[in-house]
Write a protein that holds these residues in place. Structure first.
Motif, PDB file in Angstrom:
ATOM      1  N   THR A  76      65.726  48.751 -52.375  1.00 45.80           N
ATOM      2  CA  THR A  76      64.290  48.493 -52.294  1.00 45.80           C
ATOM      3  C   THR A  76      63.854  48.184 -50.859  1.00 45.80           C
ATOM      4  N   GLY A  80      61.116  50.428 -48.723  1.00 46.53           N
ATOM      5  CA  GLY A  80      60.081  49.918 -47.818  1.00 46.53           C
ATOM      6  C   GLY A  80      60.195  50.521 -46.427  1.00 46.53           C
ATOM      7  N   THR A  84      57.663  53.368 -44.243  1.00 46.05           N
ATOM      8  CA  THR A  84      57.201  53.123 -42.881  1.00 46.05           C
ATOM      9  C   THR A  84      57.775  54.166 -41.924  1.00 46.05           C
TER      10      THR A  84
ATOM     11  N   ARG B  61      49.940  46.175 -44.031  1.00 43.33           N
ATOM     12  CA  ARG B  61      50.389  46.680 -45.326  1.00 43.33           C
ATOM     13  C   ARG B  61      50.244  45.604 -46.392  1.00 43.33           C
ATOM     14  N   GLU B 103      50.523  53.862 -58.738  1.00 45.55           N
ATOM     15  CA  GLU B 103      51.402  54.892 -58.200  1.00 45.55           C
ATOM     16  C   GLU B 103      50.872  55.334 -56.855  1.00 45.55           C
ATOM     17  N   ARG B 104      51.714  55.141 -55.862  1.00 48.82           N
ATOM     18  CA  ARG B 104      51.327  55.404 -54.475  1.00 48.82           C
ATOM     19  C   ARG B 104      50.735  56.797 -54.275  1.00 48.82           C
ATOM     20  N   LEU B 105      51.366  57.803 -54.882  1.00 44.22           N
ATOM     21  CA  LEU B 105      50.948  59.164 -54.575  1.00 44.22           C
ATOM     22  C   LEU B 105      49.668  59.568 -55.300  1.00 44.22           C
ATOM     23  N   GLU B 111      50.008  51.941 -50.968  1.00 44.43           N
ATOM     24  CA  GLU B 111      51.220  51.592 -50.202  1.00 44.43           C
ATOM     25  C   GLU B 111      52.527  51.796 -50.962  1.00 44.43           C
ATOM     26  N   SER B 112      52.569  51.468 -52.253  1.00 40.89           N
ATOM     27  CA  SER B 112      53.803  51.700 -52.997  1.00 40.89           C
ATOM     28  C   SER B 112      53.504  51.766 -54.490  1.00 40.89           C
ATOM     29  N   THR B 113      54.563  52.064 -55.220  1.00 40.53           N
ATOM     30  CA  THR B 113      54.487  52.184 -56.672  1.00 40.53           C
ATOM     31  C   THR B 113      55.149  50.949 -57.272  1.00 40.53           C
ATOM     32  N   SER B 114      54.485  50.309 -58.219  1.00 41.09           N
ATOM     33  CA  SER B 114      55.098  49.093 -58.776  1.00 41.09           C
ATOM     34  C   SER B 114      54.705  48.913 -60.230  1.00 41.09           C
ATOM     35  N   PRO B 116      57.578  47.625 -62.752  1.00 43.20           N
ATOM     36  CA  PRO B 116      58.798  46.869 -63.029  1.00 43.20           C
ATOM     37  C   PRO B 116      58.897  45.728 -62.011  1.00 43.20           C
ATOM     38  N   SER B 119      60.597  43.930 -57.321  1.00 42.80           N
ATOM     39  CA  SER B 119      61.042  44.759 -56.194  1.00 42.80           C
ATOM     40  C   SER B 119      60.027  44.840 -55.054  1.00 42.80           C
ATOM     41  N   GLN B 123      60.638  45.526 -50.778  1.00 51.15           N
ATOM     42  CA  GLN B 123      59.979  46.661 -50.120  1.00 51.15           C
ATOM     43  C   GLN B 123      59.131  46.177 -48.943  1.00 51.15           C
ATOM     44  N   MET B 127      59.485  47.195 -45.050  1.00 49.38           N
ATOM     45  CA  MET B 127      58.377  47.605 -44.175  1.00 49.38           C
ATOM     46  C   MET B 127      58.322  46.727 -42.932  1.00 49.38           C
TER      47      MET B 127
END
Lengths: 329, 290
Positions: A76, A80, A84, B61, B103-105, B111-114, B116, B119, B123, B127
């Motif tokens: 994880t 991250g 970046t 971020r 979902e990031r995309l 910024e990210s998918t989360s 669960p 985590s 991440q 970064m």
């Protein structure tokens, strides 16, 4: 016959075959990948030297991250870093990564489409004396079912080096499976490697053997015996890239030979053999025999003893091949 | 923005959240409502960001680790100009950019998918370390739930961020004391979180997470801490702004109108009552709708 354009190592089928751990090639490849692209970074979970990431760590300490014994954090943090702009390679033993952190890989790397390369060393029975806990047999299966994931199982150290460089250049999630113990060097610097292609190492018309990892060597040895003692010409395909599987090459070979034997040093369910079975069943049903670990765990022993005991060496492949050929229509 | 304007924005975001959840017919109420002040402080004061250029390299971020609280992020992003407010009604619907968990995309700026749990901190740490490698001055913020701190992955990341002295990382713990199965201290006691983070080597700030000024001040203070990563333990009221939801863990994972619950209006009235309370800031101001 051995395909000349594969430029296989001249000693591979002789008692003088050069031996080297597959993971050593990853170490060299990572060092070179780091040299080529400053965005390549490496992360490890307290197994720096045994996963062969040490040379990179010493050459590029500013791009090396030690996370301690924490495999969920390993992948994880890598996700991250990839978000970046970095190209992280994470290394641990396959039993722990991807063994312990599958959900994190699924969500933060595959669904998230982050450019992380998961390197699972000490996979399979070649881990030897450490026993079942450390002999990861389910990793190919676990990684193959994940959307967006590329899965590579190099056959030797030279191919592992090329695979590492190819994965560094690929933009997307990938899993690289490595073995601990020394195994014969099959290929050379001149041998082709392509993430989109399976390689036909030996051409033949009587039977196709599709293999990956250390069993590619045993498949080649079995083909020699089948030719010398049974007058059978066996086509040997090195399917180092299990996902995306080069079904074009495999289906063409199957249609030529009429029988397919798969072999892998991993669990029989869901691995290379399953991937080949899926392709054959859907497109060209062909007599098929899958060789692998038969729904059981490993145990302590030397790699040689274990491969023999689990029926994965050349003599076993010969026997399976002869049985399979009887099923050809 | 003035403090009053920020408070009004937070309230608008709460109204958006209630409407989104009702439109979706599923989702989480308590967490997003409780986080509205923190999100308002971040998007309208703290974060360096550009809604017109979500991938701007120099942006700060923000990782939302507890992805189920994403309605508050969608609503805040809409009010900040990332997406049309009208799009909020597509939450959790087929084909929407506003997935049930982020979902990031799907939507630029996430910024990210989360989803669960556990985590996000790692991440964010990844970064932070990557930005530092490049000599960047961007900061990384991560919001986690408190129930989420049950996850081992969190503490792996907490150790890691302290080891790497990631002073460009600020974690905000939404300390609302609830999780799906009940009160956090009943389900799995978290104990003295400030002492725990402090023992792990973090700089700890405790605040009233529903006080926007306190959130802003804590984030500014974290920027000045040079010794360690900072955790802001933000004590929030789950369901904040809707009286019948406040402090009640039953509202963790359901939406207004889903269930008849003791102390709440009948199902059919829940959304209307929630919106009326929000419009008047709990009766403190007169609403144009009165």
């Amino acid at each position: 016959m051995i395909e000349p354009k594969q430029h296989l190592h001249p000693d591979v089928l002789t008692p003088e075959a050069k031996l080297e751990p597959i993971r050593a090639g990853f170490g060299r490849g990572l060092l070179e990948a780091g040299h080529r692209d400053k965005n390549v970074v490496a992360l490890c979970a307290d197994l720096t030297d045994s996963t062969k990431i040490g040379d990179f760590a010493r050459s590029y300490p500013e791009r090396y991250v030690e996370v301690g014994i924490a495999e969920q954090n390993l992948v994880t943090v890598a996700a991250g870093m990839a978000l970046t702009g970095k190209i992280p390679f994470t290394s641990s033993y396959a039993a722990f990564s991807p063994g312990r952190n599958w959900e994190q890989i699924r969500t933060t790397i595959c669904l998230n489409v982050t450019n992380v390369k998961i390197v699972g060393s000490h996979a399979g029975l070649m881990t030897g004396a450490d026993g079942a806990t450390h002999q990861m047999l389910e990793d190919i299966t676990l990684m193959r079912v994940l959307p967006n994931m590329t899965v590579v199982v190099p056959a030797d150290s030279v191919e592992a080096e090329k695979a590492t460089l190819a994965l560094a250049a690929l933009n997307g999630p990938a899993y690289l499976r490595l073995a601990r113990d020394k195994s014969p060097v099959i290929t050379t610097d001149k041998s082709p490697f392509d993430l989109g292609r399976a390689q036909i190492l030996r051409s033949g018309t009587d039977l196709t053997i599709v293999a990956c990892g250390v069993l590619v060597y045993h498949a080649l040895m079995a083909a020699e015996v089948l030719a010398a003692e049974h007058n059978l010409e066996v086509e040997v395909i090195n399917a180092a890239v299990i996902k995306p599987l080069d079904t074009v090459t495999i289906l063409a070979s199957a249609s030529k030979t009429g029988a397919v034997l798969t072999c892998e040093e991993g669990q029989i369910a869901g691995g290379l053999g399953s991937a080949v079975a899926e392709a054959l069943a859907e497109h060209a049903p062909t007599p098929l025999q899958r060789v692998g670990v038969q729904d059981r765990f490993g145990e302590s022993g030397t790699p040689g003893e274990l491969l023999e005991a689990f029926g994965l060496t050349a003599p076993h492949l010969v026997k399976q091949a002869l049985e399979l050929i009887k099923r050809k229509s | 923005m003035t403090h009053t304007e920020l408070s009004e924005m937070a309230n608008t975001i709460r109204e958006d959240i209630v409407k989104m959840l009702v439109s979706a017919g599923s989702g989480h109420s308590a967490g997003p409502l409780g986080l509205a002040d923190i999100f308002t402080a971040l998007y309208f004061d703290i974060l360096k960001h550009n809604p017109k250029d979500p991938d701007w390299l120099d942006r700060d971020r923000l990782i939302l680790s507890n992805g189920h609280c994403v309605p508050v992020r969608y609503a805040t992003m809409a009010r900040a100009g990332y997406l049309p407010v009208s799009e909020l009604a597509t939450l959790r619907k087929f084909g929407s950019r506003l997935q049930g968990h982020p979902e990031r995309l799907r939507l630029p700026g996430l910024e990210s998918t989360s989803g669960p749990l556990g985590s996000g901190v790692s991440q964010a740490a990844g970064m932070a370390i990557a930005l530092r490698m490049d000599g960047g001055r961007q900061r990384v913020y991560c919001i986690t739930g408190d129930g989420e701190l049950d996850e081992g992955n969190i503490w792996e990341a907490v150790m890691f961020a302290a080891k790497e002295r990631l002073t460009n990382l600020t974690v905000i713990v939404d300390r609302n004391n609830i999780q799906i199965d009940g009160i956090t201290e009943d389900v799995m006691p978290l104990g003295d979180l400030a002492k725990k983070f402090s023992a792990f080597g973090w700089h700890v700030i405790e605040i009233d997470g529903n006080n926007i000024e306190a959130v802003i001040n804590a984030c500014r203070l974290a920027e000045a801490v040079e010794e360690a990563p900072t955790v802001i333990i933000a004590h929030t009221i789950p369901g904040k702004g809707v009286e019948y939801m406040e402090y009640d863990y039953h509202w963790h994972g359901i939406y207004p109108g889903q269930e008849d619950l003791p102390g709440a209006p009948p199902k059919a009235e829940q959304a209307k009552v929630a919106l009326a309370q929000l419009r008047t800031l709990g009766g403190q101001i007169r609403s144009e709708h009165q």
